[in-house]
Write a protein that holds these residues in place. Structure first.
Motif, PDB file in Angstrom:
ATOM      1  N   LYS A 164      62.198 -84.429 -70.095  1.00  0.00           N
ATOM      2  CA  LYS A 164      63.251 -83.435 -69.918  1.00  0.00           C
ATOM      3  C   LYS A 164      62.701 -82.022 -70.035  1.00  0.00           C
ATOM      4  CE  LYS A 164      67.136 -86.222 -71.584  1.00  0.00           C
ATOM      5  NZ  LYS A 164      68.139 -86.407 -72.676  1.00  0.00           N
ATOM      6  N   ALA A 165      61.714 -81.850 -70.906  1.00  0.00           N
ATOM      7  CA  ALA A 165      61.117 -80.521 -71.112  1.00  0.00           C
ATOM      8  C   ALA A 165      60.085 -80.180 -70.041  1.00  0.00           C
ATOM      9  CB  ALA A 165      60.477 -80.459 -72.500  1.00  0.00           C
ATOM     10  N   GLY A 166      59.797 -81.147 -69.154  1.00  0.00           N
ATOM     11  CA  GLY A 166      58.816 -80.904 -68.099  1.00  0.00           C
ATOM     12  C   GLY A 166      57.382 -81.072 -68.541  1.00  0.00           C
ATOM     13  N   HIS A 167      57.165 -81.686 -69.716  1.00  0.00           N
ATOM     14  CA  HIS A 167      55.807 -81.917 -70.225  1.00  0.00           C
ATOM     15  C   HIS A 167      55.367 -83.334 -69.817  1.00  0.00           C
ATOM     16  CE1 HIS A 167      57.194 -78.945 -73.547  1.00  0.00           C
ATOM     17  NE2 HIS A 167      56.777 -78.303 -72.470  1.00  0.00           N
ATOM     18  N   TYR A 168      54.990 -83.485 -68.553  1.00  0.00           N
ATOM     19  CA  TYR A 168      54.756 -84.820 -68.007  1.00  0.00           C
ATOM     20  C   TYR A 168      53.508 -85.490 -68.584  1.00  0.00           C
ATOM     21  CZ  TYR A 168      58.258 -83.113 -64.789  1.00  0.00           C
ATOM     22  OH  TYR A 168      59.408 -82.586 -64.261  1.00  0.00           O
ATOM     23  N   GLY A 169      52.495 -84.701 -68.895  1.00  0.00           N
ATOM     24  CA  GLY A 169      51.293 -85.269 -69.499  1.00  0.00           C
ATOM     25  C   GLY A 169      51.588 -85.848 -70.871  1.00  0.00           C
TER      26      GLY A 169
END
Length: 515
Positions: free
Chosen positions: A57-62
């Protein structure tokens, strides 16, 4: 007669009984420890699973990928975790710029989804993920050619969830990309049947062509026959006929739509029906529908303004005045509504009637917008003194209206009152909702006429900053620089104006240094 033996367990060996109880306790302990171990892994997996969702959700895909990998390690046969693992791999691949890591993550996603469909062969989401992973791997390895092997995965997805709109829409896009036109037609028809509102999205797809329209209509006809969302189906059919210019059919279908869930009908529905009738050259019937729509309106002024714009869009403003007279008879007429009818007369070049309406609103109600339109009428009549007085009054009544200050500045410039014009131009800039290159361009011309070439240059520089593709701004900035003796800077601006408009003879002369 033989008598059965009476077993006396109290006489059994003490050690044997103790051993039996010990074995039972050990078994319970093993089950408890094993259950606790398994439960501990599942709970740990769930913690990492939730963490992965939050990172996504926060866009921290790694970070999401790292968390879901740990969740998978603790609970590798959990269908939800498998699907989330695959999605995390795909998200990480899409977010990665370097090609090799991108390929590696796509390959990992493919592997995860292959496991997922093997363990959950009836899970549509797993098959959908597999298709996405296959498509991405193919895209990242163009040297292997275009096979469209992922189509089978998407077909399987739809076979498991035949009414899944997202799955069907995705399949349609892939079929179009892979040139499967016949199957695409059937899928488009199926989508229109199961969910009629999808028609508005389908007609905006990149693959959309008029040849697909009959399939949409066929799908909508089936939806209507099966009473599947009939209100939406009739309205979608109306929209297709409206696109074709068959307004009579559009009216017919839209009218029928209003018979379903009629409690949902609002003023807007009847205003839209009126707009179709106006398109069909039925101004009297359109007026009836507009009036009925207004009777159900919660925002009368807003809807009258909407109707005004419909008449204008259809180039039938001549009929707006007659409609407005009926509005006056039925509803309370505010200043805003008076302004609308005045604008209708103004746009029809009926300046005399327009002026009568605006003068009443301006002088009886001290309406700033009415004074603005009186200034516009004076402009049409080239009566600059009258224009100056009217627009000055508008700026006094509404000092924060940038548009009024600009028009005031323009008429003052025509009257060669440049100092006052510059002041109004500055007010137009300071009261504008957002920076405008045209306002700076206007003030620059006023400053030029005042001989203030330095500030004129600054304004044209600001205009260039806001609209760098406009050649005339560079030409004028060059002229200002030239006046200030900045020849090198002037040449740069002239060259730029010519670069943007190489066929402009004026800019060619400036670049060549001609007087």
């Amino acid at each position: 007669m033989a008598r059965p033996h009476n077993h006396d367990f109290s006489k059994a060996p003490h050690g044997a009984f103790f051993s039996t109880r010990l074995l039972a306790a050990a078994a319970v302990l093993v089950v408890f420890v094993g259950g606790t171990y398994i439960l501990g892994h599942k709970l740990t997996a769930q913690v990492y699973f939730e963490k992965a969702k939050n990172q996504t959700k926060a866009g921290h895909y790694g970070l999401a990928l790292q968390a879901i990998e740990k969740a998978y390690h603790h609970d590798p046969h959990n269908a939800k975790i498998l699907a989330a693992y695959g999605n995390a791999c795909l998200d990480a691949s899409f977010a990665t710029i370097s090609i090799k890591p991108k390929q590696e993550r796509a390959a990992l996603a493919l592997s995860v989804y292959e496991t997922a469909v093997e363990e959950n062969p009836l899970d549509a989401a797993c098959w959908f993920g597999l298709g996405r992973a296959q498509a991405l791997v193919e895209e990242l390895h163009p040297e292997k050619g275009k096979s469209c092997s992922y189509l089978d995965s998407f077909r399987k997805t739809v076979s498991l969830r035949p009414n899944g709109i997202t799955y069907n829409m995705h399949l349609a896009r892939c079929l179009a990309y892979c040139g499967q036109e016949q199957e695409l037609s059937q899928v488009v028809k199926h989508i229109a049947r199961i969910y009629p509102p999808s028609v508005y999205h389908l007609t905006k797809e990149n693959y959309w062509t008029p040849e697909l329209e009959p399939e949409l209509k066929a799908g909508l006809a089936e939806a209507i026959g099966q009473s599947n969302l009939p209100r939406q189906a009739y309205q979608a059919m109306a929209s297709l006929f409206e696109r074709e210019g068959d307004y009579a059919q559009a009216i017919n279908y839209y009218k029928q739509s209003l018979n379903y869930l009629s409690f949902e009908n609002t003023g807007w529905n009847y205003i839209h029906l009126g707009s179709l009738m106006l398109k069909n050259n039925q101004p009297e019937k359109a007026s009836e529908e507009f009036l009925y729509g207004l009777s159900r309106s919660e925002y009368l002024e807003k809807d009258v303004e909407r109707i005004f714009h419909i008449y204008r869009r259809e180039k039938q403003l001549a009929f707006f005045a007659a409609f407005y007279k009926k509005v006056v008879e039925i509803f309370f007429v505010s200043s805003r509504l008076k302004i609308l009818i005045g604008r209708a007369y103004f746009e029809q070049e009926d300046l005399e009637d327009a002026q009568g309406i605006f003068e009443e609103a301006a002088y009886k109600e001290e309406n700033a917008e009415a004074f603005y339109w009186l200034a516009r009428i004076a402009d049409k009549n080239k009566d600059w003194p009258a224009m100056e007085l009217s627009i000055q009054k508008a700026t006094v009544l509404e000092p924060d209206n940038s548009r009024y200050h600009l028009l005031f500045s323009q008429v003052l410039s025509r009257l060669k009152k440049y100092e006052r014009s510059e002041k109004q131009a500055s007010l137009a800039i300071s009261t504008a909702d957002k920076p405008s290159p045209w306002l700076h361009n206007h003030r620059a011309y006023v400053l030029w006429r005042l001989g203030d070439y330095k500030n004129a240059l600054e304004d044209w520089r600001k205009a260039i900053e806001l609209m760098p593709e406009r050649a005339s701004f560079y030409a004028q900035a060059g002229r200002s620089a030239e006046k200030l003796g900045l020849q090198d800077l002037a040449r740069e601006y002239f060259q730029k104006s010519l670069q943007l408009e190489p066929n402009n003879p004026t800019y060619q002369k400036l670049a060549d240094g001609a007087p």
